[in-house]
Design a protein around this motif. Structure first.
Motif, mmCIF file in Angstrom:
data_model
loop_
_atom_site.group_PDB
_atom_site.id
_atom_site.type_symbol
_atom_site.label_atom_id
_atom_site.label_comp_id
_atom_site.label_asym_id
_atom_site.label_seq_id
_atom_site.Cartn_x
_atom_site.Cartn_y
_atom_site.Cartn_z
ATOM 1 N N UNK A 7 0.853 -1.199 0.000
ATOM 2 C CA UNK A 7 0.000 0.000 0.000
ATOM 3 C C UNK A 7 0.887 1.247 0.000
ATOM 4 N N UNK A 8 0.389 2.234 -0.741
ATOM 5 C CA UNK A 8 1.132 3.495 -0.826
ATOM 6 C C UNK A 8 0.256 4.607 -0.235
ATOM 7 N N UNK A 9 0.835 5.383 0.636
ATOM 8 C CA UNK A 9 0.100 6.526 1.212
ATOM 9 C C UNK A 9 0.874 7.805 0.926
ATOM 10 N N UNK A 10 0.376 8.599 -0.017
ATOM 11 C CA UNK A 10 1.106 9.817 -0.351
ATOM 12 C C UNK A 10 0.668 11.030 0.502
ATOM 13 N N UNK A 11 1.564 11.952 0.628
ATOM 14 C CA UNK A 11 1.243 13.239 1.249
ATOM 15 C C UNK A 11 1.822 14.335 0.356
ATOM 16 N N UNK A 12 0.935 15.175 -0.166
ATOM 17 C CA UNK A 12 1.378 16.272 -1.034
ATOM 18 C C UNK A 12 1.365 17.581 -0.246
ATOM 19 N N UNK A 13 2.458 18.305 -0.303
ATOM 20 C CA UNK A 13 2.515 19.608 0.361
ATOM 21 C C UNK A 13 2.250 20.670 -0.702
ATOM 22 N N UNK A 14 1.152 21.390 -0.528
ATOM 23 C CA UNK A 14 0.753 22.377 -1.539
ATOM 24 C C UNK A 14 1.402 23.738 -1.271
ATOM 25 N N UNK A 15 1.536 24.502 -2.348
ATOM 26 C CA UNK A 15 2.156 25.824 -2.222
ATOM 27 C C UNK A 15 1.222 26.803 -1.522
ATOM 28 N N UNK A 16 -0.069 26.639 -1.755
ATOM 29 C CA UNK A 16 -1.038 27.599 -1.203
ATOM 30 C C UNK A 16 -2.322 26.856 -0.861
ATOM 31 N N UNK A 17 -2.947 27.296 0.228
ATOM 32 C CA UNK A 17 -4.175 26.602 0.630
ATOM 33 C C UNK A 17 -5.321 26.825 -0.362
ATOM 34 N N UNK A 18 -5.197 27.888 -1.158
ATOM 35 C CA UNK A 18 -6.235 28.143 -2.156
ATOM 36 C C UNK A 18 -6.123 27.212 -3.369
ATOM 37 N N UNK A 19 -5.047 26.416 -3.404
ATOM 38 C CA UNK A 19 -4.834 25.522 -4.557
ATOM 39 C C UNK A 19 -5.498 24.152 -4.383
ATOM 40 N N UNK A 20 -6.107 23.935 -3.236
ATOM 41 C CA UNK A 20 -6.613 22.587 -2.940
ATOM 42 C C UNK A 20 -7.606 22.101 -4.000
#
Lengths: 525, 226
Positions: free
Chosen positions: A310-323
């Protein structure tokens, strides 16, 4: 300019009047300094928290869609499990494709697989004792053959008595052993087959449990080499198997014991979570979790095609408005409807909720203070202007322009404002720390009361209560707030001072423009 | 002698009535007069005859009149009155109208500053003005409330002279003063007219002032002194 000199003379020679105005401004400034300092500190704390805990997006199962779909398309639980097994699991390639986005600053993932151990005993407080019951039916047949005596009848008493004949008894015993086994194993193929979970991380940043302090190394270290067969194991597993840093453990495939993997222990960790101190369990949850790197897990997976990692990714976004945009992009890139994206915005917002609440209160207080202050200052200034009507009359009579008279009066107020604003800022600065922390303490107490109330709503037995997931503030996150009157606050105060000066000067400007010098002087005469 | 050349102030058919007065209720109507340099004029009349009002119109403190008032052939209704009051005329009031939070010297200096004078030695000039009106440089340092009425009036005259105006307008300048001081003040005015060629216009009830003046302008009639 002579009006500046004239203004200073007027200020110094009318001390009483200017001190009265100054005291009002000082009180306004102190209140404003406190509220501005609280606002400024709150902003800093929120920003600091947001920087410390960036906006992250994870991918998990969309159980609502899953259940709905299964309910519509499956008639039995067996069918549901089969349908679930047909869903394509996320692969590392998927994770990398999704991560290749303009909205993502970086990403990491964990790669897990379950294995058994060889010469290493799992830590468990529940054993399945397998007992095989064999049902044996024993049938004994006794056949008796009697030779009848010649002088007696056919019917003989059953016991005793000798009738003079002979009897022959024949016993025969038959044993029947029946073992019937009918097992139909319908199982979720993703569920663990092995007793150990081998969890691989691709970077330090991905090791959130260590970052948050849920796990801490007690001996050795987490190797910085994310390509070798290194691992860290739990303290309990190490004790149970008398393992130490430098030892090697061997894991085996649960499907084929011939496939083995050797891992070097570089560190021993312990779990610090609340779950770890759960008195119902002998061991912590992580006891059988062996932590390694993604490369090692990939290597393990490559040796046995029956594995279901199983793979569990975590993406760190540049801005919260980009979700939302990122979610759309990931869906466009082919993420199944059975998966969904989750973000930590609510957690971040909840953690800063008490601070934002204090900031909001401070803003309201600031507005009220400014309104009251401006009105009081305006009234005081109007009274002052009435007192200074004669002066206005004389200045106008000797040829001073209305605009210059207004400018001089405004400058006087500005000087008084600045001096007393600075004094007020000093007083505000000294008291703002205590006041803001006191306010925050009240907010925390209120939030605690809210939490207790929610607990009561659920019967007060919510052992696994996670406030951050239920929209409740994590009270421990931010407990103190040191408000400081800094350059920014001083700048804001000066702006307020300028605003108050303008408002206060409106009275003088209106009066000066309306007053006829002759009328003033006639009234005086 | 070209008399017209000496005229500094001219009234042409000047009429005035208060804003709330009836249509034909004038304070004065159709006044025409010429004021010349080097003379002391006394404006006299009964109470309510409009003496002070006339002075207000001449000084540019009051508007709303009909007719024309000329300062050196410039129509007063078309000049900047603030500038006019601070460069062409000097006004002296019965109640002195000095700024009480300032010293005598500062009052004079302020007037010079408003005028925009570029005097290099302002302090010395202020002292010389005070000397001209019979005060010393020690008076310059005193707050005006520390001065007597006569001294305050002298300061007010010095202030009105500070920027070298052509016309000195005085409204009952000796009204609050004793006879001896009144004589001193009148002497200053006469000197200003006769020695410095100023046009001095005094609104008064005082016979003493009337006697000291070169011409008397009585409202509703203009009498020339023999």
């Amino acid at each position: 300019m002579y009006i500046i000199k004239n203004a200073f003379i007027s200020i110094f020679r009318n001390k009483g009047r200017n001190i009265l105005v100054g005291i009002i401004i000082m009180v306004i400034a102190s209140s404003c300094a406190i509220t501005l300092a609280i606002r400024s500190s709150a902003d800093k704390i929120v920003t600091s928290y947001e920087n410390k805990y960036p906006v992250t997006v994870t991918i998990g199962m969309n159980r609502a869609n899953l259940t709905k779909s299964f309910k519509e398309n499956a008639s039995s639980q067996e069918e549901m499990i089969e349908n679930f097994n047909e869903i394509e699991p996320l692969t590392i390639e998927d994770i990398e494709t999704f991560g290749d986005s303009d909205y993502v600053s970086k990403y990491n993932y964990t790669y897990s697989v379950s294995l058994n151990g060889k010469d290493i005993e799992e830590a468990t407080d529940s054993l399945v004792k397998e007992t095989t019951t064999t049902k044996t039916e024993t049938e004994t047949k006794t056949e008796t053959f009697t030779n009848p005596a010649p002088s007696r009848g056919d019917h003989m008493p059953p016991f005793g008595g000798d009738n003079g004949g002979s009897t022959e008894t024949k016993k025969s015993t038959t044993q029947r052993k029946t073992t019937t086994t009918q097992v139909e194993n319908i199982r979720n193929e993703r569920a663990s087959k092995g007793v150990f979970t081998l969890q691989g991380y691709n970077s330090y940043e991905a090791m959130s449990e260590f970052i948050s302090g849920n796990y801490t190394i007690t001996d050795g270290e987490v190797s910085s080499d994310f390509t070798s067969n290194n691992c860290v194991i739990s303290e309990e597993l190490a004790t149970l198997n008398e393992l130490k840093v430098g030892d090697t453990i061997t894991l085996v495939s649960p499907d084929d014991e011939r496939i083995t993997y050797d891992l070097n222990i570089t560190g021993i960790y312990k779990e610090n979570t609340e779950e770890a101190s759960d008195m119902r369990s002998m061991f912590s949850n992580s006891v059988n979790t062996i932590i390694t790197n993604v490369t090692t897990v990939k290597d393990v997976v490559s040796k046995d095609e029956d594995f279901n990692p199983t793979v569990s990714p975590t993406y760190i976004l540049k801005d919260k408005d980009d979700i939302e945009a990122f979610e759309k992009e990931v869906t466009d890139k082919g993420l199944s409807e059975y998966y969904m994206l989750s973000d930590n915005i609510e957690t971040i917002e909840n953690a800063t909720k008490s601070i934002i609440s204090v900031k909001s209160f401070a803003t309201t207080f600031l507005i009220i203070t400014l309104i009251i202050g401006a009105v009081v200052l305006l009234v005081i200034n109007m009274i002052n202007i009435r007192e200074r009507k004669y002066e206005i009359g004389v200045l106008r009579t000797i040829g001073m322009r209305k605009s210059l008279v207004s400018l001089q009066f405004m400058f006087e107020l500005l000087v008084v404002c600045i001096v007393f604003l600075l004094i007020g800022a000093g007083i505000g600065g000294l008291t703002s720390v205590k006041v803001s922390n006191k306010l925050l303490a009240n907010e925390i107490a209120n939030a605690e009361t809210d939490m207790d109330a929610i607990n009561d709503n659920f019967g007060g037995k919510m052992r696994d209560f996670r406030p951050e997931e239920m929209g409740i503030t994590q009270l421990e996150t931010i407990e103190t707030m040191d408000a400081i009157v800094d350059v920014k606050v001083l700048g804001e105060l000066l702006l307020i001072g300028a605003g108050l000066t303008i408002v206060g000067s409106i009275a003088s400007m209106v009066s000066i423009s309306r007053f006829s010098p002759l009328t003033i002087l006639k009234e005086r005469s | 002698m070209n008399k017209k050349a000496n005229v500094v102030l001219r009234l042409e058919d000047v009429s005035y009535r208060y804003k709330d007065a009836k249509k034909d209720e004038y304070v004065f109507k159709g006044l025409s007069y010429a004021f010349e340099e080097g003379k002391v004029y006394a404006i006299k009349g009964k109470s309510g005859s409009g003496k002070t009002t006339l002075l207000s119109l001449i000084s540019g403190l009051e508007k709303g009149y009909t007719g024309k008032i000329y300062y050196r052939d410039k129509d007063l209704s078309k000049v900047k009155l603030d500038k006019y009051r601070n460069s062409d005329i000097g006004i002296v009031f019965q109640s002195y109208n000095l700024l009480v939070h300032l010293t005598a010297g500062e009052n004079i200096l302020l007037s010079m500053n408003i005028n925009g004078m570029k005097e290099h030695h302002k302090k010395e000039y202020v002292n010389s003005l005070l000397e001209q009106v019979g005060l010393t440089k020690e008076h310059a340092k005193r707050r005006v409330l520390k001065l007597s009425g006569g001294e305050q009036q002298r300061v007010a005259i010095a202030r009105s002279l500070s920027y070298h105006p052509d016309i000195i307008l005085a409204d009952e300048p000796t009204g609050n003063l004793d006879k001896e001081t009144e004589d001193d003040i009148l002497k200053i005015f006469k000197d200003l007219a006769h020695k410095e060629n100023k046009c001095v216009i005094i609104v008064t009830h005082s016979d003493n002032v009337v006697k000291a003046s070169d011409e008397v302008f009585e409202l509703k009639s203009t009498k020339k002194k023999d």
